[in-house]
Design a protein around this motif. Structure first.
Motif, PDB file in Angstrom:
ATOM      1  N   LEU A 139       0.828  -1.218   0.000  1.00  0.00           N
ATOM      2  CA  LEU A 139       0.000   0.000   0.000  1.00  0.00           C
ATOM      3  C   LEU A 139       0.854   1.257   0.000  1.00  0.00           C
ATOM      4  O   LEU A 139       0.534   2.231  -0.684  1.00  0.00           O
ATOM      5  CB  LEU A 139      -0.957  -0.002   1.186  1.00  0.00           C
ATOM      6  N   ARG A 140       1.940   1.249   0.765  1.00  0.00           N
ATOM      7  CA  ARG A 140       2.846   2.408   0.781  1.00  0.00           C
ATOM      8  C   ARG A 140       3.390   2.646  -0.626  1.00  0.00           C
ATOM      9  O   ARG A 140       3.439   3.785  -1.096  1.00  0.00           O
ATOM     10  CB  ARG A 140       3.970   2.161   1.782  1.00  0.00           C
ATOM     11  N   ASP A 141       3.792   1.571  -1.316  1.00  0.00           N
ATOM     12  CA  ASP A 141       4.286   1.705  -2.682  1.00  0.00           C
ATOM     13  C   ASP A 141       3.205   2.242  -3.618  1.00  0.00           C
ATOM     14  O   ASP A 141       3.464   3.102  -4.467  1.00  0.00           O
ATOM     15  CB  ASP A 141       4.800   0.364  -3.216  1.00  0.00           C
ATOM     16  N   LEU A 142       1.976   1.733  -3.459  1.00  0.00           N
ATOM     17  CA  LEU A 142       0.880   2.208  -4.305  1.00  0.00           C
ATOM     18  C   LEU A 142       0.575   3.678  -4.048  1.00  0.00           C
ATOM     19  O   LEU A 142       0.333   4.445  -4.987  1.00  0.00           O
ATOM     20  CB  LEU A 142      -0.380   1.358  -4.079  1.00  0.00           C
ATOM     21  N   VAL A 143       0.575   4.083  -2.790  1.00  0.00           N
ATOM     22  CA  VAL A 143       0.346   5.499  -2.474  1.00  0.00           C
ATOM     23  C   VAL A 143       1.421   6.350  -3.135  1.00  0.00           C
ATOM     24  O   VAL A 143       1.119   7.374  -3.755  1.00  0.00           O
ATOM     25  CB  VAL A 143       0.305   5.728  -0.945  1.00  0.00           C
ATOM     26  N   ASP A 144       2.666   5.918  -3.040  1.00  0.00           N
ATOM     27  CA  ASP A 144       3.751   6.664  -3.696  1.00  0.00           C
ATOM     28  C   ASP A 144       3.523   6.761  -5.200  1.00  0.00           C
ATOM     29  O   ASP A 144       3.674   7.826  -5.792  1.00  0.00           O
ATOM     30  CB  ASP A 144       5.106   6.003  -3.432  1.00  0.00           C
ATOM     31  N   LEU A 145       3.154   5.652  -5.816  1.00  0.00           N
ATOM     32  CA  LEU A 145       2.946   5.635  -7.262  1.00  0.00           C
ATOM     33  C   LEU A 145       1.755   6.486  -7.699  1.00  0.00           C
ATOM     34  O   LEU A 145       1.814   7.193  -8.699  1.00  0.00           O
ATOM     35  CB  LEU A 145       2.744   4.200  -7.758  1.00  0.00           C
TER      36      LEU A 145
END
Length: 163
Positions: A139-145
């Motif tokens: 989720l952290r990666d998706l938020v960043d993306l």
């Protein structure tokens, strides 16, 4: 509620729908817990946490809370009325208002984090710490993306603005 899997649907739409389902699943645990113990909602706790982390502008809090400015203003008004936030004039620009936590707001924010974490652990114990860790990283990666504006998109937005 199960995940959304409709064949033929666009994968971006599916991601958005499933994120919404996940958000509502957490809110079903968080909101009653916060209401019962502190008389606030998850959104209001987010508002407190943002102020605690240094966000003092109502407009910035609206943006970070994904709320319309009028909805954020009502939420912040309620937190001020409850004695959890205080408003004051911006010393650098008297046309602006800045927000700060009251002592009671600090206490509620601190205690609420512990109470909510405990409620979430109970509700989702079946998931396990390892999968929660994986979910958090994903989720952290998706938020960043999804919150980063690619250079090409920024250029397109600028071109559209210029007409």
């Amino acid at each position: 509620m199960s995940r959304v899997e409709l064949s033929g649907d666009d994968p971006y739409l599916l991601v958005a729908q499933n994120v919404g389902l996940l958000s509502r699943a957490f809110e079903r645990v968080i909101d009653p817990t916060l209401q019962e113990r502190f008389g606030i909602t998850a959104r209001q706790l987010l508002g407190l946490r943002l102020v605690e982390r240094g966000e003092t502008s109502p407009m910035r809090i609206a943006e970070l809370s994904a709320l319309a400015p009028s909805s954020a203003s009502r939420m912040l008004d309620t937190l001020v009325e409850m004695g959890l936030l205080a408003r004051s004039d911006d010393p650098e620009d008297r046309r602006k208002t800045v927000l700060g936590l009251t002592e009671r707001g600090r206490e509620v924010s601190r205690e609420a984090r512990v109470v909510v974490a405990r409620a979430l652990r109970r509700a989702y114990a079946h998931v396990g710490d390892e999968r929660i860790g994986q979910a958090y990283r994903t989720l952290r990666d998706l938020v960043d993306l999804f919150t980063r504006q690619p250079a090409a998109q920024a250029e397109a937005v600028e071109e559209d603005r210029r007409g």
